[in-house]
Enzyme design. Structure first.
Site, mmCIF file in Angstrom:
data_model
loop_
_atom_site.group_PDB
_atom_site.id
_atom_site.type_symbol
_atom_site.label_atom_id
_atom_site.label_comp_id
_atom_site.label_asym_id
_atom_site.label_seq_id
_atom_site.Cartn_x
_atom_site.Cartn_y
_atom_site.Cartn_z
ATOM 1 N N ASP A 256 -1.746 -1.960 -9.149
ATOM 2 C CA ASP A 256 -1.208 -1.965 -7.771
ATOM 3 C C ASP A 256 -2.392 -2.051 -6.823
ATOM 4 O OD1 ASP A 256 0.528 -1.482 -5.411
ATOM 5 O OD2 ASP A 256 1.977 -0.762 -6.902
ATOM 6 N N ASP A 279 -5.663 -6.108 -5.768
ATOM 7 C CA ASP A 279 -4.716 -6.918 -4.989
ATOM 8 C C ASP A 279 -4.507 -8.216 -5.775
ATOM 9 O OD1 ASP A 279 -3.533 -8.728 -3.184
ATOM 10 O OD2 ASP A 279 -4.361 -7.657 -1.472
ATOM 11 N N ALA A 306 5.097 -7.126 -8.687
ATOM 12 C CA ALA A 306 4.681 -6.836 -7.301
ATOM 13 C C ALA A 306 5.333 -7.834 -6.356
ATOM 14 C CB ALA A 306 3.163 -6.900 -7.175
ATOM 15 N N GLY A 307 5.849 -7.333 -5.256
ATOM 16 C CA GLY A 307 6.488 -8.233 -4.295
ATOM 17 C C GLY A 307 6.722 -7.512 -2.987
ATOM 18 N N ASN A 364 19.368 -15.809 1.978
ATOM 19 C CA ASN A 364 19.787 -14.623 2.718
ATOM 20 C C ASN A 364 19.327 -14.710 4.163
ATOM 21 O OD1 ASN A 364 21.132 -12.245 2.887
ATOM 22 N ND2 ASN A 364 19.544 -10.992 1.931
ATOM 23 N N TYR A 370 11.130 -14.972 2.003
ATOM 24 C CA TYR A 370 11.357 -14.262 0.739
ATOM 25 C C TYR A 370 12.161 -15.128 -0.242
ATOM 26 C CZ TYR A 370 12.757 -10.299 -2.271
ATOM 27 O OH TYR A 370 12.974 -9.442 -3.328
ATOM 28 N N THR A 404 15.967 1.405 -4.314
ATOM 29 C CA THR A 404 14.518 1.673 -4.221
ATOM 30 C C THR A 404 14.143 1.859 -2.747
ATOM 31 O OG1 THR A 404 13.910 -0.626 -3.892
ATOM 32 C CG2 THR A 404 13.978 0.129 -6.177
#
Ligand code: NAD
Length: 463
Positions: A256, A279, A306-307, A364, A370, A404
């Site tokens: 992370d 990163d 990771a996002g 969306n 995204y 989450t």
């Protein structure tokens, strides 16, 4: 984050109100507790005449010691007996028998008229499947069918499972597994997953199994001896993935950003793993990953989890937010894969697993950046899969609404709609995504390559 509506629905008064007003009624889904038994409860097996996959299905049911039943189908009884599976008798019309799973081998269906076999088998037992049960139809990959008529009929199976997933309620999940010609020996990891509570929040999905070398695994520790790297592992879905991979026997390297060091250290300590503060957009990310995994016998599995989201309508979106999301969610994974694949950075029978999203399938509002990145992840999987060699595979999960920090930040009304607009009437848990990733990670899943499996409780979005 807790789902207060689900807690209310479980109370006697809540149950009463919800039933009378016809509101969604989420049931508590069964989830993994121990590797054995794979399934708690009876399995009913059926097959269309002339089906070719029943022997392998029976062998798998025998391997997992499933309490298996069949109706009055002598062809199936004989095939199962040869595979060492004793099928107990089930008399059609016996409404007392309840099944935790129903598996139907539809590979023998040759044309649309024979689709009647689905009706004939499922209609009498449609009310006899238990809460959190499973309906699994196994067919022949339409592209590998022997005639156009057969391809059409096999393609039609998709409409059946997707409708059953919406109709049966009670947390019952319905799936279609397409098996390529001569690939039935590669079916076991998928069937075990779909029968077990590991697939609690996966429904209405089509999984394609192709022919590959068959690798024996210890099913209680399918990742024993493997090195797995998980990006974004300090919290949320990544944390759950790290835990599930370690539970399945892997040494897990938790990656992370340096700002997440404290949580990263905590997760790694909980699972006896190691830490890489990095990163993923760094130009040398691939090199650093290769260097750290080299000390652990090389990398067997990489999970690109990771996002980020940076939601704005397109008219209000700043260019730096557009670029940031695409860089982290898509370009970084592409670059890391390229480095690892071009520099012997992934072991034989290695696994690349990506995390897409139903936003990448359905689009969306407020998520053009995204959705582009997550649709790109699907492209990454589809176009990389055919190029992989030495038993390597690439697949993706596409989560729907998962409880989450990311979804806790969504405004209340939109969050509530996201939670309920699926066949399970509830959000999924991070562990549900992690379990599906574990299916792809297994050394026994070499026959799964290029799949996108949604973990969304059969969300209405993009269905
Ligand atoms: P999260 O925000 O809780 O965790 C994401 C992690 O990625 C964080 O720990 C963050 O520090 C890390 N990360 C971000 N940028 C990074 C970078 N440049 N380098 C290294 N690490 C970085 O999110 P989550 O809900 O756990 O989501 C995990 C994945 O699942 C994401 O790819 C997300 O898009 C996807 N997803 C989530 C949902 C959901 O409902 N939560 C739905 C669909 C898809």
């Amino acid at each position: 984050m807790s789902d207060q509506y689900q807690v209310f629905a479980k109370s006697p008064i809540g149950n009463f109100i919800i039933k009378n007003l016809g509101l969604p009624s989420p049931v508590e889904l069964d989830r993994f507790e121990a590797p054995t038994p794979v399934i708690h409860g009876a399995v009913l097996l059926g097959a269309a005449p002339g089906s070719s996959l029943s022997a392998d299905i029976a062998q798998i049911l025998s391997n997992i010691h499933a309490n298996s039943y069949a109706g009055n189908n002598s062809e199936l009884q004989q095939v199962a007996a040869r595979a060492g599976l004793t099928l107990s008798a089930f008399n059609e019309g016996d409404k007392e028998s309840k099944f935790k799973a129903v598996v139907f081998d539809a590979s023998g269906i040759q044309n649309s008229e024979q689709l009647h076999e689905l009706y004939k088998f499922f209609n009498p037992i449609a009310r006899q499947i238990q809460t959190s049960g499973r309906v699994i139809v196994v067919g022949l990959t339409p592209e590998s069918a022997g005639s156009v008529q057969q391809a059409i009929a096999q393609r039609a199976l998709e409409g059946f499972v997707k409708s059953v997933g919406k109709e049966f309620k009670k947390g019952i999940a319905a799936q279609l597994v397409y098996v390529d010609q001569a690939a039935s020996a590669n079916l076991e990891s998928t069937l075990r997953f779909l029968l077990s509570p590991r697939s609690a929040y996966v429904s209405g999905q089509v999984i394609r199994v192709s022919k590959a070398s068959v690798v024996d695994v210890d099913w209680s520790k399918p990742l024993a001896g493997k090195t797995v790297l998980v990006t974004g592992a300090s919290r949320g879905i990544g944390e759950a993935i790290a835990h599930v991979m370690a539970r399945d026997g892997a040494h897990v390297i938790c990656l992370d950003v340096p700002q997440q060091q404290a949580d990263l250290d905590r997760v790694a300590a909980e699972i006896g793993g190691s830490v890489l503060a990095l990163d993923i957009t760094a130009a040398d990310a691939g090199e650093k990953i290769k260097a750290v995994t080299a000390t652990q016998g090389g990398l067997d599995v990489i999970v690109h989890n990771a996002g980020i989201t940076r939601d704005k309508t397109l008219a209000n979106m700043k260019p730096e937010l557009w670029d940031l999301v695409i860089n982290i969610n898509l370009t970084a994974a592409e670059r890391i894969n390229d480095f690892l694949l071009n520099n012997d950075g992934l072991n034989e029978n290695g696994r690349i697993i990506c995390v897409s999203s139903i936003s990448g399938i359905a689009g969306n509002l407020g998520q053009t950046n995204y959705a582009v990145s997550k649709a790109g992840v699907i492209g990454l999987v589809k176009f990389t899969a055919p190029m992989l060699k030495k038993g390597m595979t690439i697949n993706a999960v596409a989560p729907g609404f998962i409880e989450t920090q990311m979804t806790a930040a969504i405004p209340f009304a939109i969050r509530e709609a996201g939670r309920r607009m699926n066949s399970m009437s509830q959000g999924g848990q991070p562990v549900d995504v992690a379990e599906t990733i574990a299916l792809f990670a297994s050394a026994a899943s070499t026959g799964l390559n290029g799949n996108i499996v949604r973990v969304c409780g059969q969300s209405l979005l993009g269905a």
